[in-house]
Design an enzyme around this catalytic site. Sequence first.
Site, PDB file in Angstrom:
ATOM      1  N   TYR A  51       0.883  -1.253  -0.052  1.00 12.03           N
ATOM      2  CA  TYR A  51       0.074  -0.172   0.083  1.00 12.03           C
ATOM      3  C   TYR A  51       0.663   1.287   0.131  1.00 12.03           C
ATOM      4  O   TYR A  51       0.400   2.319  -0.279  1.00 12.03           O
ATOM      5  CB  TYR A  51      -1.170  -0.046   1.060  1.00 12.03           C
ATOM      6  CG  TYR A  51      -1.963  -1.145   1.419  1.00 12.03           C
ATOM      7  CD1 TYR A  51      -2.090  -2.001   0.206  1.00 12.03           C
ATOM      8  CD2 TYR A  51      -2.514  -1.300   2.502  1.00 12.03           C
ATOM      9  CE1 TYR A  51      -3.301  -2.990   0.537  1.00 12.03           C
ATOM     10  CE2 TYR A  51      -3.763  -2.183   2.594  1.00 12.03           C
ATOM     11  CZ  TYR A  51      -3.911  -3.213   1.432  1.00 12.03           C
ATOM     12  OH  TYR A  51      -4.568  -4.073   1.741  1.00 12.03           O
ATOM     13  N   HIS A 109       0.308 -11.419   2.336  1.00  9.44           N
ATOM     14  CA  HIS A 109      -0.536 -10.928   1.500  1.00  9.44           C
ATOM     15  C   HIS A 109      -1.526 -11.769   0.695  1.00  9.44           C
ATOM     16  O   HIS A 109      -2.595 -11.716   0.603  1.00  9.44           O
ATOM     17  CB  HIS A 109       0.009  -9.760   0.985  1.00  9.44           C
ATOM     18  CG  HIS A 109      -0.929  -8.665   0.679  1.00  9.44           C
ATOM     19  ND1 HIS A 109      -0.670  -7.455   0.561  1.00  9.44           N
ATOM     20  CD2 HIS A 109      -2.271  -8.561   0.331  1.00  9.44           C
ATOM     21  CE1 HIS A 109      -1.854  -6.420   0.165  1.00  9.44           C
ATOM     22  NE2 HIS A 109      -3.025  -7.221   0.289  1.00  9.44           N
TER      23      HIS A 109
END
Length: 279
Positions: A51, A109
């Site tokens: 991110y 992730h």
Amino acid sequence: MPALPTPTAHNGFELPAIGLGTYRLNGDAGATAIAAAIDSGYRLIDSAFNYENEGAVGRAVADASTDRRSVIVTTKLPGRHHSGEKARWSIEESRARLGLDATDLHLIHWPNPIQDEYVQAWAALIAARERGVVRQIGVSNFLPEHIERLERETGVRPVVNQIELHPYFPQSEQLAYHREKGIITEAWSPIGRARNVLQEPVLVEIADAHRISPAQAVLAWHVARESVAIPKASSLEHQEANLAAASITLSDDEVDAITALGRPDGRLFDGDPRVHEES
């Protein structure tokens, strides 16, 4: 704010029923929004290496007037960092960017099954937990077959699995599996990025019956199903409204009606964990 329900993992680890997603909350504006959320009652903040906002999250935690020890900060190990030393320095780099003594919750992730190095990444997280630089470890977007392999090869079961979960993709079977294994389910994009779901007549009807917004009805659905929702919200108004949804009680029939909105093609993008490869 009233106390939030707290789903509990097999090892006693707890998460509040609603947290804050931070995707695209970057820079000074992102840090300001996240700090405001923490001071308005959020105790779970979700981020990821990919991110590119771990610095903003760390600054927000430092700037907030809330005791840092009461905030659970999550980040995620990216697919390109699964192997060996890459995983170790990625975990340490995330902690440095966050500016924390330890990451509260660190997830893989995506499993990236074609790359097939997720067991190495899991071993690196186990080692990081043993060194004290990570407190709790889990996964994101893992299927039961991936989780079973982790436990079989390392003896360690994740405490959390963060998955795509929203009314168009309700994931009932995966939820049931998590409950059986004592794994907390976290829902990314819990309202669905496709805003059409909020216009569904059944959701509008349920929201009107409770005098709440359709978005709050969706979040109350998550709470009823014991999935931890992490909606992104940059404005204090939306942040507070999302937290307030945890105090709304839906009937079993209302929960079932929202779940029935599920679609075979309900995913937001082509993100099937059996084949998806995150970079």
